[in-house]
Write a protein that holds these residues in place. Sequence first.
Motif, PDB file in Angstrom:
ATOM      1  N   ALA A   1     -15.261 -96.472  61.688  1.00 49.82           N
ATOM      2  CA  ALA A   1     -15.960 -95.534  62.573  1.00 49.82           C
ATOM      3  C   ALA A   1     -17.448 -95.516  62.263  1.00 49.82           C
ATOM      4  CB  ALA A   1     -15.381 -94.134  62.417  1.00 49.82           C
ATOM      5  N   ARG A   2     -17.762 -95.592  60.982  1.00 47.77           N
ATOM      6  CA  ARG A   2     -19.177 -95.536  60.587  1.00 47.77           C
ATOM      7  C   ARG A   2     -19.909 -96.791  61.031  1.00 47.77           C
ATOM      8  NH1 ARG A   2     -19.195 -93.186  54.860  1.00 47.77           N
ATOM      9  NH2 ARG A   2     -18.407 -91.344  55.935  1.00 47.77           N
ATOM     10  N   GLU A   3     -19.210 -97.923  60.936  1.00 51.44           N
ATOM     11  CA  GLU A   3     -19.819 -99.161  61.459  1.00 51.44           C
ATOM     12  C   GLU A   3     -20.039 -99.031  62.962  1.00 51.44           C
ATOM     13  OE1 GLU A   3     -17.310-102.332  60.171  1.00 51.44           O
ATOM     14  OE2 GLU A   3     -18.075-102.235  58.125  1.00 51.44           O
ATOM     15  N   GLY A   4     -19.066 -98.399  63.623  1.00 56.63           N
ATOM     16  CA  GLY A   4     -19.206 -98.179  65.061  1.00 56.63           C
ATOM     17  C   GLY A   4     -20.412 -97.318  65.373  1.00 56.63           C
ATOM     18  N   VAL A   5     -20.560 -96.224  64.639  1.00 56.04           N
ATOM     19  CA  VAL A   5     -21.688 -95.321  64.880  1.00 56.04           C
ATOM     20  C   VAL A   5     -23.004 -96.048  64.655  1.00 56.04           C
ATOM     21  CG1 VAL A   5     -22.861 -93.275  64.002  1.00 56.04           C
ATOM     22  CG2 VAL A   5     -20.430 -93.201  64.418  1.00 56.04           C
ATOM     23  N   THR A   6     -23.058 -96.845  63.577  1.00 53.16           N
ATOM     24  CA  THR A   6     -24.278 -97.589  63.291  1.00 53.16           C
ATOM     25  C   THR A   6     -24.600 -98.534  64.437  1.00 53.16           C
ATOM     26  OG1 THR A   6     -23.533 -97.551  61.008  1.00 53.16           O
ATOM     27  CG2 THR A   6     -25.413 -98.942  61.505  1.00 53.16           C
TER      28      THR A   6
ATOM     29  N   ILE B   1     -43.354-102.865  62.904  1.00 55.74           N
ATOM     30  CA  ILE B   1     -44.548-102.132  63.309  1.00 55.74           C
ATOM     31  C   ILE B   1     -44.322-100.634  63.294  1.00 55.74           C
ATOM     32  CG2 ILE B   1     -45.588-103.965  64.682  1.00 55.74           C
ATOM     33  CD1 ILE B   1     -44.434-102.052  67.104  1.00 55.74           C
ATOM     34  N   CYS B   2     -43.184-100.196  62.727  1.00 56.46           N
ATOM     35  CA  CYS B   2     -42.863 -98.769  62.764  1.00 56.46           C
ATOM     36  C   CYS B   2     -43.337 -98.103  61.479  1.00 56.46           C
ATOM     37  CB  CYS B   2     -41.364 -98.581  62.918  1.00 56.46           C
ATOM     38  SG  CYS B   2     -40.841 -96.876  62.849  1.00 56.46           S
ATOM     39  N   ASP B   3     -43.956 -96.944  61.624  1.00 54.85           N
ATOM     40  CA  ASP B   3     -44.487 -96.241  60.458  1.00 54.85           C
ATOM     41  C   ASP B   3     -43.408 -95.686  59.549  1.00 54.85           C
ATOM     42  OD1 ASP B   3     -47.509 -95.941  60.477  1.00 54.85           O
ATOM     43  OD2 ASP B   3     -46.970 -95.692  62.575  1.00 54.85           O
ATOM     44  N   GLN B   4     -42.211 -95.489  60.101  1.00 52.12           N
ATOM     45  CA  GLN B   4     -41.141 -94.908  59.297  1.00 52.12           C
ATOM     46  C   GLN B   4     -40.513 -95.954  58.374  1.00 52.12           C
ATOM     47  OE1 GLN B   4     -40.571 -91.650  59.776  1.00 52.12           O
ATOM     48  NE2 GLN B   4     -38.686 -91.240  58.654  1.00 52.12           N
ATOM     49  N   ALA B   5     -40.725 -97.215  58.648  1.00 51.38           N
ATOM     50  CA  ALA B   5     -40.074 -98.273  57.876  1.00 51.38           C
ATOM     51  C   ALA B   5     -40.307 -98.057  56.389  1.00 51.38           C
ATOM     52  CB  ALA B   5     -40.620 -99.632  58.298  1.00 51.38           C
ATOM     53  N   GLY B   6     -39.218 -98.179  55.629  1.00 50.94           N
ATOM     54  CA  GLY B   6     -39.312 -97.950  54.199  1.00 50.94           C
ATOM     55  C   GLY B   6     -38.791 -96.597  53.785  1.00 50.94           C
ATOM     56  N   GLU B   7     -38.833 -95.641  54.712  1.00 49.46           N
ATOM     57  CA  GLU B   7     -38.282 -94.316  54.396  1.00 49.46           C
ATOM     58  C   GLU B   7     -37.418 -93.838  55.557  1.00 49.46           C
ATOM     59  OE1 GLU B   7     -41.709 -91.872  53.743  1.00 49.46           O
ATOM     60  OE2 GLU B   7     -42.347 -92.044  55.821  1.00 49.46           O
ATOM     61  N   CYS B   8     -36.780 -94.785  56.224  1.00 53.54           N
ATOM     62  CA  CYS B   8     -36.052 -94.470  57.451  1.00 53.54           C
ATOM     63  C   CYS B   8     -34.559 -94.347  57.148  1.00 53.54           C
ATOM     64  CB  CYS B   8     -36.292 -95.590  58.462  1.00 53.54           C
ATOM     65  SG  CYS B   8     -35.368 -95.432  59.973  1.00 53.54           S
ATOM     66  N   ASP B   9     -33.951 -93.268  57.591  1.00 58.05           N
ATOM     67  CA  ASP B   9     -32.525 -93.071  57.358  1.00 58.05           C
ATOM     68  C   ASP B   9     -31.687 -94.096  58.119  1.00 58.05           C
ATOM     69  OD1 ASP B   9     -33.226 -90.997  55.848  1.00 58.05           O
ATOM     70  OD2 ASP B   9     -32.441 -89.423  57.141  1.00 58.05           O
ATOM     71  N   LEU B  10     -32.185 -94.489  59.296  1.00 59.17           N
ATOM     72  CA  LEU B  10     -31.431 -95.450  60.089  1.00 59.17           C
ATOM     73  C   LEU B  10     -31.451 -96.832  59.437  1.00 59.17           C
ATOM     74  CD1 LEU B  10     -29.802 -95.767  62.661  1.00 59.17           C
ATOM     75  CD2 LEU B  10     -31.877 -96.216  63.911  1.00 59.17           C
TER      76      LEU B  10
ATOM     77  N   LYS C   1     -26.417-100.410  54.891  1.00 60.50           N
ATOM     78  CA  LYS C   1     -25.110-100.225  54.283  1.00 60.50           C
ATOM     79  C   LYS C   1     -23.960-100.545  55.232  1.00 60.50           C
ATOM     80  CE  LYS C   1     -23.653 -96.944  51.114  1.00 60.50           C
ATOM     81  NZ  LYS C   1     -23.564 -95.580  50.592  1.00 60.50           N
ATOM     82  N   HIS C   2     -24.080-100.134  56.483  1.00 60.86           N
ATOM     83  CA  HIS C   2     -22.930-100.231  57.389  1.00 60.86           C
ATOM     84  C   HIS C   2     -23.174-101.112  58.609  1.00 60.86           C
ATOM     85  CE1 HIS C   2     -20.794 -97.165  55.172  1.00 60.86           C
ATOM     86  NE2 HIS C   2     -21.897 -96.454  55.147  1.00 60.86           N
ATOM     87  N   GLY C   3     -24.350-101.691  58.698  1.00 62.12           N
ATOM     88  CA  GLY C   3     -24.633-102.484  59.889  1.00 62.12           C
ATOM     89  C   GLY C   3     -24.247-103.938  59.703  1.00 62.12           C
TER      90      GLY C   3
END
Lengths: 446, 324
Positions: free
Chosen positions: B94-99, B112-121, B127-129
Amino acid sequence: MGRKLLLEHINVPGIETFDVYRKHGGYSAVEKALKTMSPEDVVEEVKKSGLRGRGGAGFPTGLKWSFIAKPEGVERHLLCNADESEPGTFKDRYLMQYIPHLLIEGMIVSSYALGANLSYIYIRGEYMFVLDILEKAIAEAYEKGFLGKNILGSGYDLDLRVTPGAGAYICGEETALIESLEGKRGNPRIKPPFPAVKGLWGRPTVVNNVESIATVVPIINMGADEYGKIGTEQSHGTKLISACGNLERPGVYEIELGMTVEEFIYGDDWCRGIKNGKKLKALIPGGSSVPILPHYLITKTAKGEVRNMSYESLSDGGFATGSMLGSGGFIAFDEDQCIVRNTWNFARFYAHESCGQCSPCREGTGWMDKVLHRLEHGKGTLRDIDMLEKVNKRIEGNTICPLGDAAAWPVAAAIRHFREEFEWHVSNPEEAQKHNFGLSREVTFS
Amino acid sequence: MVKVTIDGVEIEVEEGTTILNAARQAGGDIVPPAMCYYTGLEGSGGKCRSCLVEVAAGSERDPRPMPKLMASCRTEVQHGMVVKNKTSERVIDAREGVTEFLLINHPLDCPICDQAGECDLQDLSFKHGVEWSRFEEEKRTFAPRDIGDKIKLHMNRCIMCYRCVFVAQQLTNKRVHGVLNRGDRSEISTYIEQALDSDFIGNVIDVCPVGALTDKTFRFKSRVWFLKPMNAHRDCPTCQGIATVWMFGNEIYRVTGRKDKYSEIERHNGKTAWICDTCRFETKDVAKWVIEGPRIINRYSVISTNHYTNENPLDAKKDPKKLQ
């Protein structure tokens, strides 16, 4: 013709007015309940009748009523779910449009049973004309003393209001309905707590379908024992079925639960068979969200038994070879209909109506819509069909509300029973684009 | 106190604790990921479905398993509950599905994203993708928008966690943004081009698990892993003034709240230490802050790669025990 309890007087001219309705035995259930029965008696009576929710899930109504929390000094509410938006279902509209006082009578008796002093009918925005009819009927009931303070001198007060939604399928889910009624965005709540404990404005609330509430009237009038005799062992009473699709005579029918599916489709008193003498290819017995049945599983179950119009018989064999009675949206497909196109149509509907709150439903429904659109237009691959099945499994059961399941089931069932038709679309892309009837022309029916 | 078993780890927690918080109290790798739940925000959680767990036994009194996977952030523990998180195949699937679902419409513009490095996604998909995508369709897109003079909204990256809506609702005195539309077309938006303007609205940037809401005073200035996070405080009339400043040399590039290992703002003096917009956007002078010392960052985070360890963070993938 079977016995009619709800639609008995539907053809009487002027039945939508109070006087005519009263002359034909209307509001006798209110008199009986308020004058001779205690609220607990009414709940017990409904429990004994075995009435199951008519909105789709089929949960026993009496049991639902007995779950309601009764803390001291906190108001309780009864909400009538008239947000009937399931494709193929139009029985509630028919009931409200032609015999509105039956619903109001049911609301009075049910509210009395639950001890609610303020009840709402939540009606979908597309039914604006029905809203006018209901409001007129409610005004009449107030005038004659059946609503308002001290109804019939029993000391019981009830205010009844009709509130329109803004046209969202998701607001038919009970917690989304409550949110919408509170004036918020119609997102389903995360359960628990269930509405019976914390519902409208944090108070104990019961949400029931229009037909369930209307059915309380005949139950009180004739008594639970008498009512329980109609139907089969597990499905009691009558049910409104809205038959549509390629039928000779579509419409809303009241059936006694337990009649055979074959008779309902081909019987002279009922749908009179398939239009233009064609053959039946597939059937959706309970609104768009229940699994589709192929022609060889409609009149007979997988075990070879006769299939009846009842909760237990239609779901015989589980989802592998069965379906559900659901809300009674009976959709028949003749041999010319394309299942892929129909499945895509449903997927598009659910993608459009997903509230967008939880990820599997928000993204998954949109994804299925796009893949099915590709398949239908001859641009799919065989891998897409397997992928759809897998995506389906990851949506089903992982969402906040049942909309995710409702979106996943029809696609899963269509692939299960009509896989060759999906494959035909892949292998014959040009023909699939030209015609919309898929494989059906080449299949010989038994 | 109630006793609950999560992945074989027995733990006693207070009554009314959610499964997720119980797991966090136990710590370690039994903690389910949370993309939308935020301890400091009332009513958050239950939406992203990445924290789904299997409840193998409901409670001591009623040991039946729950048929559906439950959102651990919103399910309260019962005495004798047995929860399966990473030991359940259903949960992992299910978690793989959600990812996968979260990523199909995500632009994947991490470079180019500023969140990269501290992004929860990023953490979740690490881990699950999977390395490839089954999604061949066109992604749904929105144009980037300015909401307020200091905040940029990239709706394409949003995962609809509703955290920013809860921040505006609970921290500020007026909420001018919310969710418009339905389904995969739903978007965070203001009503007719209003600006987000309030003393604490900058916290929407801190709570955003992805790069949908970014700080315009820091955008494209530097990658976060080139900066050194330092604990700092100042005397602020509006907020507690407890923050992390991100420095390059002697210069402050940006100011954020102090986030713990679950990307949530820490609690100080009994309250969640939200910082005000003056601290965040306008106080970038080193002289105005009291620097306490370097902030401890998870050693497997990309932010600490160049600073505190010689270990390659990619090794962590080979040894899942090291990942938190």
